[in-house]
Structure formats: structure tokens, C-alpha cells
Design a protein around this motif. Structure first.
Motif, PDB file in Angstrom:
ATOM      1  N   ALA A   1      36.443  49.423  42.237  1.00  0.00           N
ATOM      2  CA  ALA A   1      36.959  50.692  42.769  1.00  0.00           C
ATOM      3  C   ALA A   1      37.477  51.608  41.667  1.00  0.00           C
ATOM      4  O   ALA A   1      38.066  51.153  40.687  1.00  0.00           O
ATOM      5  CB  ALA A   1      38.080  50.414  43.763  1.00  0.00           C
ATOM      6  N   GLN A   2      37.256  52.892  41.849  1.00  0.00           N
ATOM      7  CA  GLN A   2      37.959  53.893  41.038  1.00  0.00           C
ATOM      8  C   GLN A   2      38.924  54.620  41.982  1.00  0.00           C
ATOM      9  O   GLN A   2      39.993  54.100  42.256  1.00  0.00           O
ATOM     10  CB  GLN A   2      36.984  54.805  40.318  1.00  0.00           C
ATOM     11  CG  GLN A   2      36.236  54.044  39.217  1.00  0.00           C
ATOM     12  CD  GLN A   2      35.385  54.936  38.332  1.00  0.00           C
ATOM     13  OE1 GLN A   2      35.627  56.119  38.174  1.00  0.00           O
ATOM     14  NE2 GLN A   2      34.363  54.351  37.735  1.00  0.00           N
ATOM     15  N   CYS A   3      38.514  55.785  42.523  1.00  0.00           N
ATOM     16  CA  CYS A   3      39.443  56.405  43.480  1.00  0.00           C
ATOM     17  C   CYS A   3      39.583  55.526  44.703  1.00  0.00           C
ATOM     18  O   CYS A   3      40.618  55.510  45.348  1.00  0.00           O
ATOM     19  CB  CYS A   3      39.023  57.831  43.828  1.00  0.00           C
ATOM     20  SG  CYS A   3      37.964  58.041  45.278  1.00  0.00           S
ATOM     21  N   GLY A   4      38.523  54.795  45.042  1.00  0.00           N
ATOM     22  CA  GLY A   4      38.602  53.803  46.101  1.00  0.00           C
ATOM     23  C   GLY A   4      38.330  54.320  47.493  1.00  0.00           C
ATOM     24  O   GLY A   4      38.210  53.532  48.437  1.00  0.00           O
ATOM     25  N   TYR A   5      38.213  55.631  47.635  1.00  0.00           N
ATOM     26  CA  TYR A   5      38.123  56.203  48.982  1.00  0.00           C
ATOM     27  C   TYR A   5      36.873  55.737  49.726  1.00  0.00           C
ATOM     28  O   TYR A   5      36.911  55.490  50.917  1.00  0.00           O
ATOM     29  CB  TYR A   5      38.149  57.732  48.882  1.00  0.00           C
ATOM     30  CG  TYR A   5      38.309  58.424  50.217  1.00  0.00           C
ATOM     31  CD1 TYR A   5      39.574  58.567  50.792  1.00  0.00           C
ATOM     32  CD2 TYR A   5      37.223  58.945  50.889  1.00  0.00           C
ATOM     33  CE1 TYR A   5      39.733  59.207  52.005  1.00  0.00           C
ATOM     34  CE2 TYR A   5      37.368  59.591  52.107  1.00  0.00           C
ATOM     35  CZ  TYR A   5      38.630  59.715  52.659  1.00  0.00           C
ATOM     36  OH  TYR A   5      38.783  60.356  53.873  1.00  0.00           O
ATOM     37  N   CYS A   6      35.763  55.596  49.008  1.00  0.00           N
ATOM     38  CA  CYS A   6      34.515  55.180  49.668  1.00  0.00           C
ATOM     39  C   CYS A   6      34.420  53.672  49.815  1.00  0.00           C
ATOM     40  O   CYS A   6      33.494  53.177  50.459  1.00  0.00           O
ATOM     41  CB  CYS A   6      33.307  55.679  48.882  1.00  0.00           C
ATOM     42  SG  CYS A   6      33.009  54.721  47.364  1.00  0.00           S
TER      43      CYS A   6
ATOM     44  N   ILE B   1      27.767  56.742  49.724  1.00  0.00           N
ATOM     45  CA  ILE B   1      27.962  57.533  48.505  1.00  0.00           C
ATOM     46  C   ILE B   1      29.276  57.153  47.840  1.00  0.00           C
ATOM     47  O   ILE B   1      30.284  56.948  48.516  1.00  0.00           O
ATOM     48  CB  ILE B   1      27.985  59.043  48.838  1.00  0.00           C
ATOM     49  CG1 ILE B   1      26.592  59.499  49.304  1.00  0.00           C
ATOM     50  CG2 ILE B   1      28.455  59.865  47.650  1.00  0.00           C
ATOM     51  CD1 ILE B   1      26.559  60.929  49.792  1.00  0.00           C
TER      52      ILE B   1
ATOM     53  N   ARG C   1      31.376  59.008  44.913  1.00  0.00           N
ATOM     54  CA  ARG C   1      31.400  60.188  44.047  1.00  0.00           C
ATOM     55  C   ARG C   1      31.945  59.837  42.656  1.00  0.00           C
ATOM     56  O   ARG C   1      31.641  60.524  41.685  1.00  0.00           O
ATOM     57  CB  ARG C   1      32.239  61.273  44.726  1.00  0.00           C
ATOM     58  CG  ARG C   1      32.128  62.633  44.080  1.00  0.00           C
ATOM     59  CD  ARG C   1      30.778  63.267  44.295  1.00  0.00           C
ATOM     60  NE  ARG C   1      30.778  64.659  43.886  1.00  0.00           N
ATOM     61  CZ  ARG C   1      29.954  65.164  42.951  1.00  0.00           C
ATOM     62  NH1 ARG C   1      29.083  64.375  42.342  1.00  0.00           N
ATOM     63  NH2 ARG C   1      29.998  66.448  42.640  1.00  0.00           N
ATOM     64  N   CYS C   2      32.767  58.792  42.570  1.00  0.00           N
ATOM     65  CA  CYS C   2      33.251  58.347  41.255  1.00  0.00           C
ATOM     66  C   CYS C   2      32.128  57.679  40.461  1.00  0.00           C
ATOM     67  O   CYS C   2      32.264  57.476  39.262  1.00  0.00           O
ATOM     68  CB  CYS C   2      34.405  57.372  41.383  1.00  0.00           C
ATOM     69  SG  CYS C   2      35.865  58.045  42.175  1.00  0.00           S
ATOM     70  N   GLY C   3      31.062  57.264  41.152  1.00  0.00           N
ATOM     71  CA  GLY C   3      29.927  56.680  40.439  1.00  0.00           C
ATOM     72  C   GLY C   3      30.108  55.226  40.070  1.00  0.00           C
ATOM     73  O   GLY C   3      29.755  54.805  38.964  1.00  0.00           O
TER      74      GLY C   3
ATOM     75  N   TYR D   1      28.449  52.760  41.124  1.00  0.00           N
ATOM     76  CA  TYR D   1      27.260  52.039  41.579  1.00  0.00           C
ATOM     77  C   TYR D   1      26.874  50.857  40.690  1.00  0.00           C
ATOM     78  O   TYR D   1      26.371  49.854  41.192  1.00  0.00           O
ATOM     79  CB  TYR D   1      26.061  52.989  41.658  1.00  0.00           C
ATOM     80  CG  TYR D   1      26.236  54.131  42.615  1.00  0.00           C
ATOM     81  CD1 TYR D   1      26.502  53.913  43.965  1.00  0.00           C
ATOM     82  CD2 TYR D   1      26.111  55.451  42.175  1.00  0.00           C
ATOM     83  CE1 TYR D   1      26.637  54.979  44.846  1.00  0.00           C
ATOM     84  CE2 TYR D   1      26.239  56.509  43.059  1.00  0.00           C
ATOM     85  CZ  TYR D   1      26.508  56.280  44.386  1.00  0.00           C
ATOM     86  OH  TYR D   1      26.640  57.332  45.249  1.00  0.00           O
TER      87      TYR D   1
END
Lengths: 151, 724
Positions: free
Chosen positions: A95-100, A131, A133-135, A137
Motif C-alpha cells: 500500500a501507498q495511499c492505501g485507498y484502493c 485502479i 493511482r499511486c501505481g 501494481y
């Protein structure tokens, strides 16, 4: 009144039949782990399971859920595949922002429950609807494979 | 008033130093103001500065001035403090800082802002000093109690030790005594060789909550009794509401209220679905105002017109390369408007009542958010409490406060708290945008090498609006970043800036900021010069980097890891190529090599991205890799898909089907290689993004012989037999 079984608990909610499950979870029941991203099944942030199948809760009317068992991010850790995915996501620091990531984890858990050793094409097919958005993947792909390797 | 609490001024020089040269940040002081806790009656809580609290029970709290939007700063900042304070990382509690520029202003911006890839650059020294000062005071307190010399004491895992006598005291037991001491002015910092945390990968502190649904973002705020609202602003920027028929909307079950303001209409309901259904049933007539004829073509033509005007001279040294002069090569490059599209749509929850306002949101700018809410509510800033949350993506969009303004103005008509959530369509179409930018470049070559270089940057000044003290002499230091300090030896060097504000379109920062434009253009143009001289793009760059060893090092590393010297095998049904980007912006050095395959129909597959990074001393190595990986994907979305277009004043894209971002099935292989460095830390949030467009464009040239000078990629230019 609509009766919903969510993470093993039955809830009676007083909403119109056409109300998307997403908003019942978030706004009526206060289960905010399931996220709103696009509202049109384009991003996967709102993914939950109905009888083990991943669905976009923003496009799933509660009137259509019937007696199917709903599992959300708050409950996925109780399933074997969900627990593995959550551990893999920690191990690889996905996770980065984690929202997704609620939606990513729900899609990945459904994939692993169906396909215990997914290849890249399986991962693409199962995860392309989510998706990030932080990328993240690169790590999502590694995470699915790592989860598959956990016993 | 404590002198430390005065708001320091920001000069352009400060910001320039901060943005461009991490090493000079040592000269930027952090206002280590004390909250109102010092005095005769020493508190049980040890609060040596605005950041650290150690309670009598040993609980250590870091008051976190920077916001977490995925970049890992909660972890990095905690590591900085915990290193010098000798606390286990897991023992530190985090608390989001309240709004205060005086106490929590970013040392680079002087306002409480998280952006510009500045956090580690800004806080590397001040946070360590804060930790070291607190440690020294705890040691002094222990030494006094034991009647020993402070130098004979050590600290470890939240405990002061006196090995000679075998005594030890946990920090909590020393908190009250330490609180009576005066902080040392210049506490010594650890020798980096003795770091136990810094430079060693640590688990992100926010990672567990982000895997089980318990992480709370602004959109998850649920104050008791909250109602839910969604809104429609005029589809043409600057337009107003002319009339509204809300009869059908009010008939929707669950709709409670329709709020009509000058520039927007909001529907308030029992949940978002009721509000959204209600909004869809509104019949709104807009007064579209002066921007109703805007189009992408008209906006582009205006930028080209502006580019013909002389700009403000940023730098002028030696021979000039005037376009059109003999032997001068010229080219221009352009970027489109872009939306940020963070996964968490814009939202803000507000409870406004007489004399007070609570705001729940995720913002990159606490004090701007507070000031905006106060202005919209007709209150004083101190009457507004902003409850900041995790951000579901920032990317610069949450450096703006328009969503707070709108929510507070809606809340002024609502009894009790109201959560205002934008639909994704609203988020894409009524946003603030990354502006179009253009670069006009010229170079004069002698013996293949540039002997004169001219770069004119054309674009808006976001700085002038967002950080006015940093906008001086008509120069936007962000817009020209990467142009005025490009890494190559080019002889005569002229850089100009033409400020051009696109009519009607609100513009703001976007991940990668000014260097998105300058790096794309400089790196595309360097490749162009290499071709003019029939040189290998790698060798051509190397020859111009004699005075720039760090740049040369990352370039060589990327080339080696990418296998530059080995030709790419041909792809079935595709033309293949590699391309380079080298950049030295945000205080970090990056080289990216892209591999692409271009199909006969012009479709581009980016197969591999190899990036070498020298960002100076590293706080959390895996965090750096993660940020570069993500930054590359962000840049790839822009290269492959990103554009916001206008027609009749309206944004033509609306959601992720037509404002596409990269998905997992489009992902290249990604490799990030960290080059060890003992230099001052550089930024890492944005550099990955800015490397992608030029690397991919240069790779496409290598594959097809077509030089793309605009983004995103135009497939029609790349189809075999297509237009050129």
C-alpha cells in the motif's frame, strides 16, 4: 426494509431497493473500509464478495443481493485466501495511499480462492478492474504470487 | 510571545535553496516553538518542542507536521526522530499536527504544507535535532538524579543507562524532570555510521490499517448525525447558477434539502445515493459566463501566441542560440491539461455553528484549509478546527482548498454536520488542473557539441498564487526548475520564462510539477541533438556530463542494468526501441531507460522501465523504491493516456473510462536501482513521474523514427503509413 448478511452478521436496513450496496455499507452501516472511487464500476475500489464472487458494490443494488453472503474488507481476513492476501500485502509493503487497497485485496482474495496458483495472465484478468493511482501494481502482482505461496 | 512563534518570512531564495539544493537546507531553521506548557509548574509531560511529547507512563508521541498521502512520510519522519531519540520505531505514537504555520510550517515553504517532494529534505536535520535535543535533556535529567556526568550515560530503546553503576531509567520516569530543563541550542547528531534505523528498510507504520479497512481517510469521517451531500458546480469554469427546478429532486426518498448557491447546487440526503439521485433530478440552468467558448484549440493557440512574446530572463550566460540563426537547431514541446484523479474523490465534512466550525478532510495544507474554511464561514481561523486524515492520494490536488470552500458554504445552510462528496465526474470535470506547458528550445552545435543553448518555458505561475512570497522578479521558480539547472555542459546558456495563464482554467500543482515540462523538453531535445550528430544518445549525454559525476553515475547505472549495449530482440509485429531520460531535479539524480514496442497500428506497449536513483542519504530504502515505482506509473499514465480537453468551455472527460490511467495489464517490468550516496537527501515523491515521458518518447523514436513533441502519445503518428 432490506435484510443483508454482511461478514456473518444480519443487518436490517431501511433503504430503497435500488440503493447500491456501497452506500448502504458506508453511509448507513458506517462500514467505511469499502471505498467509493468512481460510481460506475470503472475502478474497483468498492469491490466486495457476494457468495465469494467479487462484485463492484457501487453497481450492486441491495434489492438484488437477496440471501447471498456479503463479505467486505472488514471480514475478508477470516477467509483463508483473504488472510494470505493481507499477510502478503504486509510482507511486500504494497500500500501507498492505501485507498484502493481494500478493493485490490478483495479482488486478489477472490482470485486466489478460485485459482490457487495464478499466472500473470490470471492476475491481469482478475486485477485489471482495480485502479491504483499511486501505481503499486508491481507489488500487487508480486503480492498475489507471494500470497499464493503462503501456506 | 515567544520569539520562536513568530511567522518567518519566506523569500524566493529560501525556497530555491530548499527546492534545488538539499545540502543548503542545513541553513534553514525549524521554528522549535514550545506550546504553552513550559513554566514554573513543570508538567508531567515532557514537551521539549512542538513535535515530541513523552508522558510519565513512557508514551512517546510525535506531533506529525507532514501529511501521509501514500509517500510514506509518517514512517520516514518517525524514523528521523526515533533514530536520534533512541526509541524503538514501534514505540512512537503519531498525532496529526493542528493547524499552525508558526509551529508546523514546512521549513522550505514556511507554511504547513506537504508537497514538492520536500518533506525529508526539509526535516532531515530539524527532526533529528529535535530528537537529539530531547535525548540530551533526558540524559541530563538522569545524570542529575544519579549525580554522574551526562557523558557517562547512554540511551537505548527508550531508556537512559549508566553502565558503570548498572543503573537505568525509562524515559517516562524522567519526563517530569526533563521538562524543567532548557533544550540545548545545538545538540550533536549521530554519526551516520552509527544509525540503527536510518538507511535500513522499516515496515511502514500505516501498512496494517491500509490492509484491513480500518485506515480512516477524510471521506470516512462520520461525526454523529452527519448528513450526506453531493454537488454540481457550473460545467464551465467561472459560470453561475441561473435557475434551478428542484421539484423532482425533493421527491426522491431520502433527500432532505437542496442548497442553491451562486456557483453550485448541492443536494443533502440521508446517504450519498439519495443525494446523487436527487442531483440527477435537478434541472439547472447555468449562466456560463465568459469562458463558454473555450476549447483545447483556443487554449493552445493562446499559448503559442504567448510564446512569441519575450520572456523574463532567468539566466543569460555567454553565446546565444537564436532560433533561425545559421547552424541553430530548434524544437518545441508541449504538455496537455491533466486532472489528478486521486482514488479518493474530493470531499469535506463540515459542522458549522455560531462561532465555531469543525472540518474533517484530508488536506496537504492545514493552515490554508483552516483559513479557507474561516473565510467561507465568516469566522476567525482560530474558530475553525481542521481534523486532518490520511489522504487517498494527493498528487497536488489537495494542495488546494476549493473543496473546503464549497463544503463550508453548503454547510452554512445545513443544520448539523454534512459530508460533501464529489462524484468522480465532478472530480474530473470541475477540478483544478495541471496546466498546459510549452518549451521552446534552440541550440547551436560545433563539432557536434552545443556551444549555445536557449530554453523558453511557457506556462502559468502556480507559485504566484499559491506561495506569493516566492514569486519575485516575474519568475516562477517551479516552472523553470529543470530548465535553468539542466545537467549538461552546453556553452552559452539562456533561459527565459513567459508567464501565460490559460484563460478561465484553474491550474494547480500536479505530481512532478514544473519538471514534467522542462525534463520532457530538455531530454527530448538532447536526443534530437544526438541524432543531428549521428551519436548514440547515451554517449552523447555522457560527453556533456564531465562536471556532473552524480548524473553520470546514475546514467551509467541505468544503462548497464538496462543492457543498453545489447540490441533489443525484434518483437513479433512490433517495432522496438529504447530511450533515455536523465534528470537532476528535486535534489535527486535519476536516469530511466524505457523499452517500447510499437505495433503497426501505432499502439505503444511500454515493456520495461529501468531507473537508477541517487537521492542522497536514504531514510527508508524500500520507501524510496516504492515511491519511484509509483512515480513511474504516474508518469506512464500521463504518457499513454493523460489529457483533459475542453470544448465549449466544458471538460470532455468524465470518469476513468475516458480519463484513463494505467492498469495492471498495461504494466511494464519495472526495476529501480538505488545508487548509494552520502550526499544530502533529495526528494523522491515526484522524480519518478518526470522521467517517464521523455524516456518513452525517445524510445518511440528509436523504434519508429517519429519524434513525439507532445504528450500524450498520439497513436495516429505512429501507425505504419499513418500521417507524419
Amino acid at each position: 426494509m432490506v435484510k443483508l448478511s454482511i461478514n456473518g452478521t444480519v443487518h436490517d436496513v431501511d433503504v430503497e431497493q435500488d440503493t447500491p450496496l456501497l452506500w448502504v455499507l458506508r453511509d448507513v452501516l458506517g462500514m467505511t473500509g469499502t471505498k467509493f472511487g468512481c460510481g460506475v464500476a470503472q475502478c474497483g475500489a468498492c469491490t466486495v464478495h457476494l457468495d465469494g464472487t467479487p462484485v463492484r458494490s457501487c453497481q450492486t443494488a441491495v434489492g438484488d443481493v437477496g440471501d447471498m453472503a456479503i463479505v467486505t474488507i472488514e471480514g475478508i481476513g477470516a477467509t483463508p485466501a483473504g488472510a494470505k492476501v493481507q499477510k502478503a500485502w504486509m510482507d511486500l509493503q504494497v500500500a501507498q495511499c492505501g485507498y484502493c487497497q481494500s478493493g485490490q485485496i478483495m479482488s486478489a482474495a477472490a482470485l486466489l480462492a478460485q485459482t490457487p496458483a495464478p499466472n500473470d495472465a490470471d492476475i491481469d484478468a482478475a486485477m485489471a478492474g482495480n485502479i491504483c493511482r499511486c501505481g503499486t501494481y508491481v507489488r500487487i502482482r508480486e503480492g498475489v504470487k507471494h500470497a499464493a505461496s503462503l501456506t | 510571545m515567544d520569539k520562536h512563534l513568530s511567522t518567518p518570512g519566506t523569500s524566493r531564495r529560501d525556497v530555491l535553496r530548499g527546492l534545488a539544493c538539499g545540502g543548503l537546507l542545513l541553513a534553514v531553521d525549524l521554528p522549535l516553538g514550545r506550546l504553552a506548557v513550559a513554566g514554573e509548574n513543570a508538567p508531567a509531560v515532557f514537551a521539549p518542542d512542538a513535535f515530541i511529547r513523552i508522558a510519565g507512563d513512557g508514551t512517546a508521541t510525535l506531533i506529525m507536521p507532514q501529511v501521509e498521502m501514500g509517500q510514506g512520510i509518517y514512517t520516514a519522519m518517525t524514523m528521523l526522530i526515533a533514530e536520534e531519540l533512541d526509541l524503538p520505531l514501534g514505540a512512537v505514537r503519531l498525532e496529526a499536527a493542528p493547524a499552525s504555520d508558526a509551529l508546523y510550517g514546512n521549513p522550505i515553504f514556511k507554511i504547513q504544507a506537504t508537497g514538492g517532494s520536500t518533506s525529508v529534505r526539509a526535516y532531515w536535520t530539524p527532526m533529528r535535532k529535535a530528537g537529539a535535543a530531547a535525548r540530551a535533556m533526558l540524559v541530563e535529567a538522569a545524570a542529575k538524579r544519579w549525580q554522574v556526568a551526562p557523558a557517562s550515560c547512554e540511551t537505548r530503546d527508550g531508556t537512559v543507562l549508566h553502565t558503570a553503576s548498572g543503573r537505568s531509567l525509562p524515559y517516562g520516569d524522567l519526563a517530569a524532570a526533563a521538562a524543567r530543563l532548557t533544550p540545548p541550542a545545538d545538540p550533536p547528531l549521530k554519526d551516520p555510521k552509527t544509525f540503527r534505523l536510518l538507511g535500513k528498510t522499516q515496515t511502514r507504520l500505516d501498512i496494517e490499517a491500509k490492509g484491513n479497512g480500518s485506515a480512516k481517510y477524510g471521506i470516512d469521517a462520520m461525526p454523529p448525525g452527519v448528513k450526506f451531500a453531493t454537488l454540481a458546480s457550473c460545467p464551465v469554469p467561472g459560470g453561475k447558477v441561473k435557475s434551478v427546478d428542484d421539484a423532482q429532486a425533493r421527491a426522491v426518498p431520502g433527500v432532505r434539502q437542496v442548497v442553491v448557491l451562486d456557483d453550485l447546487v448541492a443536494v443533502v440526503g440521508d446517504h450519498m445515493w439519495a443525494a446523487k439521485k436527487g442531483l440527477d433530478k435537478l434541472a439547472i440552468v447555468w449562466d456560463e459566463g465568459p469562458n463558454a467558448t473555450l476549447s483545447t484549440d483556443s487554449l493552445r493557440a493562446a499559448m503559442h501566441e504567448a510564446a512569441k512574446q519575450p520572456g523574463v530572463v532567468v539566466k543569460s550566460e555567454g553565446a546565444d542560440a537564436q532560433p533561425g540563426a545559421p547552424g541553430v537547431i530548434s524544437a518545441s514541446y508541449e504538455l496537455p491539461f491533466l486532472a489528478h484523479a486521486p482514488m479518493e474523490p474530493m470531499n469535506c465534512t463540515v459542522h458549522l455553528r455560531p462561532g465555531a466550525c469543525d472540518v474533517w478532510t484530508g488536506t496537504q495544507v492545514m493552515t490554508k484549509a483552516q483559513a479557507m474554511a474561516a473565510q467561507a464561514a465568516g469566522l476567525k481561523p482560530e474558530q475553525v478546527t481542521v481534523h486532518n486524515h490520511l489522504l487517498g492520494g494527493g498528487f497536488g490536488r489537495r494542495l488546494e482548498v476549493d473543496m473546503i470552500d464549497k463544503a463550508v458554504r453548503v454547510a452554512a445552510h445545513v443544520d448539523g454536520p454534512v459530508k460533501v462528496v464529489w462524484t468522480r465526474e465532478e472530480d474530473i470535470q470541475k477540478a483544478m488542473y495541471r496546466s498546459t506547458y510549452g518549451s521552446w528550445l534552440s541550440a547551436k552545435l560545433e563539432n557536434g557539441k552545443p556551444v549555445a543553448w536557449r530554453h523558453t518555458v511557457v506556462g502559468p505561475s502556480v507559485i504566484a498564487r499559491w506561495l506569493p512570497p516566492a514569486f519575485t522578479g516575474g519568475i516562477d521558480i517551479d516552472a523553470i526548475d529543470g530548465a535553468s539547472d539542466q545537467p549538461y555542459a552546453v556553452g552559452g546558456f539562456h533561459v527565459e520564462y513567459v508567464r501565460h495563464e490559460p484563460q478561465g482554467v484553474p491550474t494547480c500543482f500536479w505530481r512532478g510539477v514544473g519538471p514534467n515540462n522542462t525534463v520532457f523538453s530538455v531530454e527530448s531535445f538532447i536526443d534530437r541533438l544526438a541524432r543531428e550528430t549521428k551519436s548514440d544518445p547515451l554517449e552523447y549525454r555522457r560527453a556533456l556530463l564531465g562536471a556532473n559525476p552524480r548524473a553520470l553515475q546514475v546514467l551509467n547505472t541505468a544503462a548497464e542494468r538496462a543492457g543498453w549495449a545489447t540490441p533489443l530482440p525484434p518483437a513479433a509485429g512490433g517495432r522496438v526501441g529504447r530511450g533515455i531520460c536523465l534528470q537532476t531535479v528535486f535534489g535527486s539524480y535519476l536516469a530511466t531507460i524505457a523499452e517500447v514496442a510499437v505495433r503497426d497500428d501505432g499502439e505503444v506497449q511500454v515493456r520495461r522501465l529501468v531507473t537508477a536513483v541517487d537521492c542522497g542519504m536514504v531514510v527508508n530504502p524500500d520507501g524510496v523504491v516504492s515511491q519511484i515505482q509509483g512515480g513511474l506509473v504516474f508518469g506512464l499514465s500521463a504518457a499513454l493516456h493523460g489529457q483533459i480537453t475542453f470544448e465549449k468551455g466544458r471538460v470532455q472527460q468524465s470518469n476513468f473510462h475516458d480519463y484513463r490511467v494505467v492498469r495492471i495489464d498495461e504494466m511494464p517490468a519495472v526495476e529501480v536501482h538505488l545508487v548509494p550516496s552520502t550526499e544530502a537527501p533529495g526528494g523522491i515523491g515526484e522524480p519518478g513521474t518526470t522521467t517517464v515521458q521523455p524516456a518513452v518518447a525517445n524510445a518511440i523514436y528509436a523504434a519508429t523514427g517519429v519524434q513525439l513533441t507532445r504528450m500524450p502519445i498520439d497513436r495516429t503518428l505512429l501507425a505504419k503509413g499513418g500521417r507524419t
